[in-house]
Design an enzyme around this catalytic site. Structure first.
Site, PDB file in Angstrom:
ATOM      1  N   LYS A 231       6.685  16.998  65.538  1.00 41.16           N
ATOM      2  CA  LYS A 231       6.504  15.937  64.537  1.00 41.16           C
ATOM      3  C   LYS A 231       7.430  16.171  63.340  1.00 41.16           C
ATOM      4  O   LYS A 231       7.985  15.225  62.778  1.00 41.16           O
ATOM      5  CB  LYS A 231       5.041  15.867  64.079  1.00 41.16           C
ATOM      6  CG  LYS A 231       4.042  15.434  65.147  1.00 41.16           C
ATOM      7  CD  LYS A 231       4.260  14.013  65.646  1.00 41.16           C
ATOM      8  CE  LYS A 231       3.943  12.960  64.611  1.00 41.16           C
ATOM      9  NZ  LYS A 231       4.108  11.585  65.172  1.00 41.16           N
TER      10      LYS A 231
ATOM     11  N   THR B 231       2.082  14.263  60.416  1.00 42.16           N
ATOM     12  CA  THR B 231       0.826  15.000  60.514  1.00 42.16           C
ATOM     13  C   THR B 231       0.684  16.133  59.505  1.00 42.16           C
ATOM     14  O   THR B 231       1.695  16.712  59.056  1.00 42.16           O
ATOM     15  CB  THR B 231       0.723  15.579  61.947  1.00 42.16           C
ATOM     16  OG1 THR B 231      -0.416  16.433  62.031  1.00 42.16           O
ATOM     17  CG2 THR B 231       1.963  16.400  62.321  1.00 42.16           C
TER      18      THR B 231
ATOM     19  N   TYR C 251       4.512   7.676  61.605  1.00 42.69           N
ATOM     20  CA  TYR C 251       3.392   8.543  61.204  1.00 42.69           C
ATOM     21  C   TYR C 251       3.699   9.997  61.534  1.00 42.69           C
ATOM     22  O   TYR C 251       4.273  10.297  62.585  1.00 42.69           O
ATOM     23  CB  TYR C 251       2.100   8.099  61.911  1.00 42.69           C
ATOM     24  CG  TYR C 251       1.709   6.705  61.495  1.00 42.69           C
ATOM     25  CD1 TYR C 251       0.982   6.491  60.330  1.00 42.69           C
ATOM     26  CD2 TYR C 251       2.136   5.598  62.223  1.00 42.69           C
ATOM     27  CE1 TYR C 251       0.670   5.202  59.903  1.00 42.69           C
ATOM     28  CE2 TYR C 251       1.832   4.308  61.810  1.00 42.69           C
ATOM     29  CZ  TYR C 251       1.100   4.120  60.651  1.00 42.69           C
ATOM     30  OH  TYR C 251       0.800   2.849  60.225  1.00 42.69           O
TER      31      TYR C 251
ATOM     32  N   TYR D  32       3.312  20.965  68.742  1.00 42.41           N
ATOM     33  CA  TYR D  32       3.128  19.566  68.318  1.00 42.41           C
ATOM     34  C   TYR D  32       3.634  19.389  66.878  1.00 42.41           C
ATOM     35  O   TYR D  32       4.396  18.461  66.594  1.00 42.41           O
ATOM     36  CB  TYR D  32       1.645  19.198  68.426  1.00 42.41           C
ATOM     37  CG  TYR D  32       1.256  17.926  67.713  1.00 42.41           C
ATOM     38  CD1 TYR D  32       1.564  16.673  68.246  1.00 42.41           C
ATOM     39  CD2 TYR D  32       0.573  17.969  66.491  1.00 42.41           C
ATOM     40  CE1 TYR D  32       1.206  15.507  67.580  1.00 42.41           C
ATOM     41  CE2 TYR D  32       0.209  16.814  65.826  1.00 42.41           C
ATOM     42  CZ  TYR D  32       0.526  15.583  66.368  1.00 42.41           C
ATOM     43  OH  TYR D  32       0.171  14.429  65.713  1.00 42.41           O
TER      44      TYR D  32
HETATM   45  N1  LIG Z   1      -4.835  11.784  66.160  1.00 41.61           N
HETATM   46  C1  LIG Z   1      -4.730  12.558  65.071  1.00 41.61           C
HETATM   47  O1  LIG Z   1      -5.652  13.305  64.725  1.00 41.61           O
HETATM   48  C2  LIG Z   1      -3.483  12.508  64.225  1.00 41.61           C
HETATM   49  C3  LIG Z   1      -3.393  13.364  63.120  1.00 41.61           C
HETATM   50  C4  LIG Z   1      -2.236  13.332  62.339  1.00 41.61           C
HETATM   51  C5  LIG Z   1      -1.209  12.458  62.655  1.00 41.61           C
HETATM   52  N2  LIG Z   1      -1.315  11.651  63.737  1.00 41.61           N
HETATM   53  C6  LIG Z   1      -0.193  10.763  64.055  1.00 41.61           C
HETATM   54  O2  LIG Z   1      -0.637   9.424  63.932  1.00 41.61           O
HETATM   55  C7  LIG Z   1       0.063   8.595  64.868  1.00 41.61           C
HETATM   56  C8  LIG Z   1      -0.906   7.795  65.698  1.00 41.61           C
HETATM   57  O3  LIG Z   1      -1.748   8.712  66.411  1.00 41.61           O
HETATM   58  P1  LIG Z   1      -3.017   8.254  67.250  1.00 41.61           P
HETATM   59  O4  LIG Z   1      -4.135   9.124  66.871  1.00 41.61           O
HETATM   60  O5  LIG Z   1      -3.167   6.772  67.173  1.00 41.61           O
HETATM   61  O6  LIG Z   1      -2.524   8.685  68.704  1.00 41.61           O
HETATM   62  P2  LIG Z   1      -3.043   8.203  70.131  1.00 41.61           P
HETATM   63  O7  LIG Z   1      -4.375   7.569  70.001  1.00 41.61           O
HETATM   64  O8  LIG Z   1      -2.878   9.378  71.021  1.00 41.61           O
HETATM   65  O9  LIG Z   1      -2.007   7.080  70.517  1.00 41.61           O
HETATM   66  C9  LIG Z   1      -0.690   7.387  70.815  1.00 41.61           C
HETATM   67  C10 LIG Z   1      -0.139   6.259  71.628  1.00 41.61           C
HETATM   68  O10 LIG Z   1       1.193   6.603  71.962  1.00 41.61           O
HETATM   69  C11 LIG Z   1       1.410   6.180  73.281  1.00 41.61           C
HETATM   70  N3  LIG Z   1       2.467   6.929  73.934  1.00 41.61           N
HETATM   71  C12 LIG Z   1       2.482   8.218  74.313  1.00 41.61           C
HETATM   72  N4  LIG Z   1       3.626   8.505  74.957  1.00 41.61           N
HETATM   73  C13 LIG Z   1       4.348   7.361  74.964  1.00 41.61           C
HETATM   74  C14 LIG Z   1       5.618   7.014  75.485  1.00 41.61           C
HETATM   75  N5  LIG Z   1       6.375   7.883  76.150  1.00 41.61           N
HETATM   76  N6  LIG Z   1       6.047   5.747  75.310  1.00 41.61           N
HETATM   77  C15 LIG Z   1       5.303   4.836  74.669  1.00 41.61           C
HETATM   78  N7  LIG Z   1       4.088   5.098  74.168  1.00 41.61           N
HETATM   79  C16 LIG Z   1       3.617   6.358  74.314  1.00 41.61           C
HETATM   80  C17 LIG Z   1       0.099   6.425  73.996  1.00 41.61           C
HETATM   81  O11 LIG Z   1       0.079   5.622  75.160  1.00 41.61           O
HETATM   82  P3  LIG Z   1      -0.955   5.885  76.348  1.00 41.61           P
HETATM   83  O12 LIG Z   1      -2.209   5.229  75.855  1.00 41.61           O
HETATM   84  O13 LIG Z   1      -0.329   5.212  77.511  1.00 41.61           O
HETATM   85  O14 LIG Z   1      -1.071   7.367  76.479  1.00 41.61           O
HETATM   86  C18 LIG Z   1      -0.897   5.997  72.933  1.00 41.61           C
HETATM   87  O15 LIG Z   1      -1.205   4.626  73.033  1.00 41.61           O
HETATM   88  C19 LIG Z   1       0.954   9.547  65.680  1.00 41.61           C
HETATM   89  O16 LIG Z   1       2.238   9.570  65.126  1.00 41.61           O
HETATM   90  C20 LIG Z   1       0.298  10.902  65.484  1.00 41.61           C
HETATM   91  O17 LIG Z   1       1.218  11.961  65.631  1.00 41.61           O
HETATM   92  C21 LIG Z   1      -2.439  11.637  64.522  1.00 41.61           C
END
Ligand SMILES: NC(=O)c1ccc[n+]([C@@H]2O[C@H](COP(=O)([O-])OP(=O)(O)OC[C@H]3O[C@@H](n4cnc5c(N)ncnc54)[C@H](OP(=O)(O)O)[C@@H]3O)[C@@H](O)[C@H]2O)c1
Length: 298
Positions: free
Chosen positions: A128, A100, A98, A124
């Site tokens: 990405k 962004t 994924y 960030y």
């Molecule tokens: N959130 C948004 O608005 C958004 C927007 C655009 C794109 N995205 C992309 O969508 C994808 C999913 O995002 P999301 O919103 O589901 O993010 P999220 O809720 O922050 O989840 C990210 C997960 O990654 C884990 N993580 C972080 N560091 C790690 C490490 N060193 N080793 C293993 N796991 C690790 C975290 O674990 P912990 O729970 O232990 O911290 C968390 O469970 C990502 O690629 C993000 O960049 C998100």
């Protein structure tokens, strides 16, 4: 199909555990089981699981903190993505990853298409984008799904924060000059599973590339907050006014693009998959929270 899933406790990872389950065996890791900052753990996990598909839902997602932790963001979002790609290639697996809307600077007037040149405004976004490059450089079969403004009915996100602030504050001041598509983690996970179900990992390898995958339509953060308030109205003792403000009035460490809109036409054209309109996703997420009952904790 054997599917290795990272980030199982994140917003998208949690929903993917549910959505991918009917497709085969999902071997899901949290950070404790597979730390992306530890290359050796990535290699061992992929070699032990021998997956057909790797779905990488783990990421460094702390947009503002990344400004002071650029190395951590780069390690997890770019270096680890590259190692996962190399291991996926070695295993003959498809890598689903994924990215962004923050890879763009937001100066375009129309929704961004996949071919538009990226120009991230913050650390960030740069990390990405570097992740996208790492994966493509390896030449592994891959799908990179760029999404935006992700929320779900648990944890910390804009949706849950607004529900809390509606109870705590006399008035809410919300940014109205950034436009994008709020995308529920559930709808994104369903779309991911749909693509895999319809086409299978082998066929998808030939369609390797970047795809935009957001909910339909667009709004501002102010419009998003207003819609959340509308849905929650009946449960509120009192509705605080919601005031639109500019990004300048709410300074944050990381700059954000004004236009975060992504065209989803390629996803529909290539895979026949389309996420629902953002309002419908929000309504479904709110209904899910309501079903959880009065014990829910904002
Ligand atoms: N959130 C948004 O608005 C958004 C927007 C655009 C794109 N995205 C992309 O969508 C994808 C999913 O995002 P999301 O919103 O589901 O993010 P999220 O809720 O922050 O989840 C990210 C997960 O990654 C884990 N993580 C972080 N560091 C790690 C490490 N060193 N080793 C293993 N796991 C690790 C975290 O674990 P912990 O729970 O232990 O911290 C968390 O469970 C990502 O690629 C993000 O960049 C998100």
């Amino acid at each position: 199909m054997r599917i290795l899933l990272t980030g199982k406790n994140g917003q998208v990872g949690w929903e993917l555990s549910r959505a991918l389950a009917p497709l085969g065996e999902v071997i899901a890791f949290d950070r404790e089981g597979l730390d992306l900052a530890a290359p050796g753990q990535i290699v061992s996990a992929v070699r032990a699981v021998r997956p057909d598909v790797i779905v990488n839902a783990a990421a460094y997602t702390l947009v503002d903190r990344a400004e002071s932790e650029p190395d951590a963001a780069l390690t997890i979002n770019a270096v680890a993505a590259g190692i996962l790609a190399e291991e996926a290639k070695r295993a003959g697996a498809l890598l689903v990853h994924y990215s962004t809307d923050y890879v763009f600077d937001g100066t375009k007037d129309d929704p961004y298409v996949e071919e538009d040149p990226p120009n991230p405004l913050n650390t960030y976004g740069r990390s990405k984008l570097a992740g996208e490059h790492s994966i493509r450089a390896v030449g592994v079969p891959h799908l990179i799904l760029r999404t935006s403004w992700v929320y779900t009915a648990r944890g910390n996100n804009f949706f849950m924060t607004i529900l809390r602030l509606l109870r705590e504050k006399n008035a809410l001041r919300i940014v109205s000059d950034q436009i994008g598509a709020p995308t529920s983690a559930g709808a994104l996970a369903d779309a991911t599973a749909d693509v895999l179900r319809r086409h299978g990992p082998l066929a998808l390898g030939e369609l390797s590339g970047i795809y935009h995958a957001t909910a339909g339509g667009s709004t501002s953060w102010y419009g998003f907050a207003t819609q959340i308030a509308r849905l929650e109205q009946a449960a509120l003792p009192q509705m605080p006014p919601i005031v639109p403000i500019s990004s300048n009035e709410y300074p944050l460490p990381a700059a954000r693009p004004k236009n975060s809109r992504l065209s989803n036409e390629k996803l529909l054209r290539c895979f026949g998959v389309k996420l629902p309109p953002w309002e419908a996703c929000l309504e479904a997420c709110h209904a899910q929270l309501r079903r959880a009952g009065p014990a829910r904790n904002f």
